[in-house]
Write an enzyme that holds these catalytic residues in place. Structure first.
Site, mmCIF file in Angstrom:
data_model
loop_
_atom_site.group_PDB
_atom_site.id
_atom_site.type_symbol
_atom_site.label_atom_id
_atom_site.label_comp_id
_atom_site.label_asym_id
_atom_site.label_seq_id
_atom_site.Cartn_x
_atom_site.Cartn_y
_atom_site.Cartn_z
ATOM 1 N N ASP A 135 0.455 -0.730 -0.056
ATOM 2 C CA ASP A 135 0.109 0.633 0.196
ATOM 3 C C ASP A 135 0.700 1.148 -0.252
ATOM 4 O O ASP A 135 1.913 1.311 0.214
ATOM 5 C CB ASP A 135 -0.499 0.326 1.067
ATOM 6 C CG ASP A 135 -1.586 -1.115 1.437
ATOM 7 O OD1 ASP A 135 -2.480 -1.692 -0.148
ATOM 8 O OD2 ASP A 135 -2.592 -1.675 2.476
ATOM 9 N N ASP A 158 -1.065 -2.257 -4.395
ATOM 10 C CA ASP A 158 -2.180 -2.700 -3.924
ATOM 11 C C ASP A 158 -3.134 -1.513 -3.896
ATOM 12 O O ASP A 158 -3.328 -0.794 -4.936
ATOM 13 C CB ASP A 158 -1.897 -3.116 -2.531
ATOM 14 C CG ASP A 158 -3.038 -4.180 -1.948
ATOM 15 O OD1 ASP A 158 -4.412 -4.162 -2.927
ATOM 16 O OD2 ASP A 158 -2.969 -4.456 -0.953
ATOM 17 N N ASP A 162 -5.654 2.722 1.956
ATOM 18 C CA ASP A 162 -6.589 2.217 2.413
ATOM 19 C C ASP A 162 -6.550 2.510 4.388
ATOM 20 O O ASP A 162 -6.183 2.728 4.928
ATOM 21 C CB ASP A 162 -6.252 0.418 2.194
ATOM 22 C CG ASP A 162 -5.634 -0.270 0.665
ATOM 23 O OD1 ASP A 162 -6.686 0.761 -0.341
ATOM 24 O OD2 ASP A 162 -5.372 -1.064 1.042
ATOM 25 N N ARG A 215 -12.800 0.402 -6.352
ATOM 26 C CA ARG A 215 -12.318 0.794 -5.306
ATOM 27 C C ARG A 215 -12.180 3.290 -4.860
ATOM 28 O O ARG A 215 -10.702 3.371 -4.563
ATOM 29 C CB ARG A 215 -11.654 0.777 -4.098
ATOM 30 C CG ARG A 215 -11.520 -0.370 -4.724
ATOM 31 C CD ARG A 215 -10.176 -1.890 -3.379
ATOM 32 N NE ARG A 215 -10.860 -2.780 -3.755
ATOM 33 C CZ ARG A 215 -10.190 -3.660 -3.682
ATOM 34 N NH1 ARG A 215 -8.981 -3.489 -2.714
ATOM 35 N NH2 ARG A 215 -9.897 -5.528 -3.546
#
Length: 323
Positions: A135, A158, A162, A215
């Protein structure tokens, strides 16, 4: 103070507020005006005691991976100035009470990312994030009061930003996300309701999602999540997803070339609740909504920007070099 002077001050403040709104600003409770470079966070990060970051009187400037790692993990409340694009390996832990800010428009991190776990009161601003092996920014394990603002993020392995595992009171604002697949996850797993219910409260405002795939965010459990005045351009799979009975309010965003602006189910997750209001759509599909009454009320005061001006405001103000 005389009544005449009081009236004059009120009139001046009202005029300034009107000017800010006309220029694409948002007024939140406690602010007279708001611009692309707010000095403090709006939305959720302003609650729960506020988010002030590290001390502005204790400042360290770093130019190497070792110095960056040491400054971020220090127990000292401080401002960490990142000068240049620093190559790191893996995830660097960020301790509580830190402001991490890039110098100029090209400073930041490549090759790795920042991990915020079980900490509080952190500001991350004006940083470039490139080519993270995991991330770019990972917020987890009951971390609270975080402001992620005016960063430029792309090409991670990724997620770019997040947020998960019971983290709370977070604002993600004025970031530019591009050249990436899975942009922002909110709630990491369908089986984590015991930790996440009642948490994961996040404001996403004035971000620019440019050619990313999915997302933006993808939400589980959280209610309400506020997705306000963001610009979505040339999105691949979908814009915003609400799953696992989450409650997401998608308000006055600008969707351009987005086939699926909002969805209420993705992957193997159960559906979530999603309410929309006055989004602006150009060459974009119909929004999916579900049980909007189950989306809780936004708990702070604000006056949103008009939907048709969001594109100009965000493209002018999002990313690095704007604060």
């Amino acid at each position: 103070m005389s009544q005449t002077k009081v009236r004059r001050r009120i009139t001046i403040a009202a005029a300034a507020a009107a000017t800010a709104l006309a220029a694409g600003g948002i007024l939140f409770a406690g602010q007279s005006t708001a611009f692309a470079a707010e000095s403090s966070p709006v939305g959720y990060a302003s609650l729960n005691g506020g988010t002030t970051g590290g001390s502005s009187s204790t400042v360290v400037t770093v130019t190497s991976a070792s110095a960056l790692k040491s400054a971020l993990s220090s127990s000292t409340s401080q401002t960490v100035r990142v000068s240049g694009l620093i190559t790191i390996s893996g995830m660097y832990n960020v301790a509580s009470n830190k402001t991490v800010i890039g110098v100029g428009s090209g400073s930041g991190i490549t090759g790795g990312g920042l991990n915020l776990s079980g900490v509080r009161n952190i500001i991350i601003r004006n940083l470039v994030f490139r080519n993270a092996a995991d991330d770019s920014i990972n917020v987890q394990t009951n971390t609270t009061n975080v402001w992620i603002d005016h960063n430029d993020l792309s090409n991670g392995y990724d997620g770019l930003i997040d947020i998960k595992r019971g983290s709370d009171f977070i604002t993600v604002s004025w970031n530019r996300l591009h050249n990436h697949d899975k942009s922002m996850l909110l709630g990491h797993d369908d089986g984590n309701s015991s930790q996440d219910l009642g948490h994961l409260r996040v404001t996403y405002v004035h971000n620019w999602f440019e050619g990313t795939n999915q997302r933006h965010p993808r939400v589980r459990f959280a209610n309400p999540v506020h997705v306000l005045n963001n610009y979505y351009s040339n999105i691949g799979s979908y814009g915003v997803a609400s799953t696992m009975n989450a409650g997401v309010f998608v308000e006055r965003n600008y969707f351009e070339n987005v086939a699926n602006p909002t969805v209420t189910q993705t992957g193997d997750s159960d559906p979530g609740n999603l309410k929309v209001l006055n989004n602006y759509r150009v060459n974009s599909g119909t929004e999916q909504v579900r049980n909007g009454a189950s989306v809780a009320a936004i708990p702070y005061s604000y006056t949103p920007e008009a939907n048709n001006t969001v594109k100009a405001t965000v493209t002018a103000g999002a990313g690095t070099g704007k604060i």
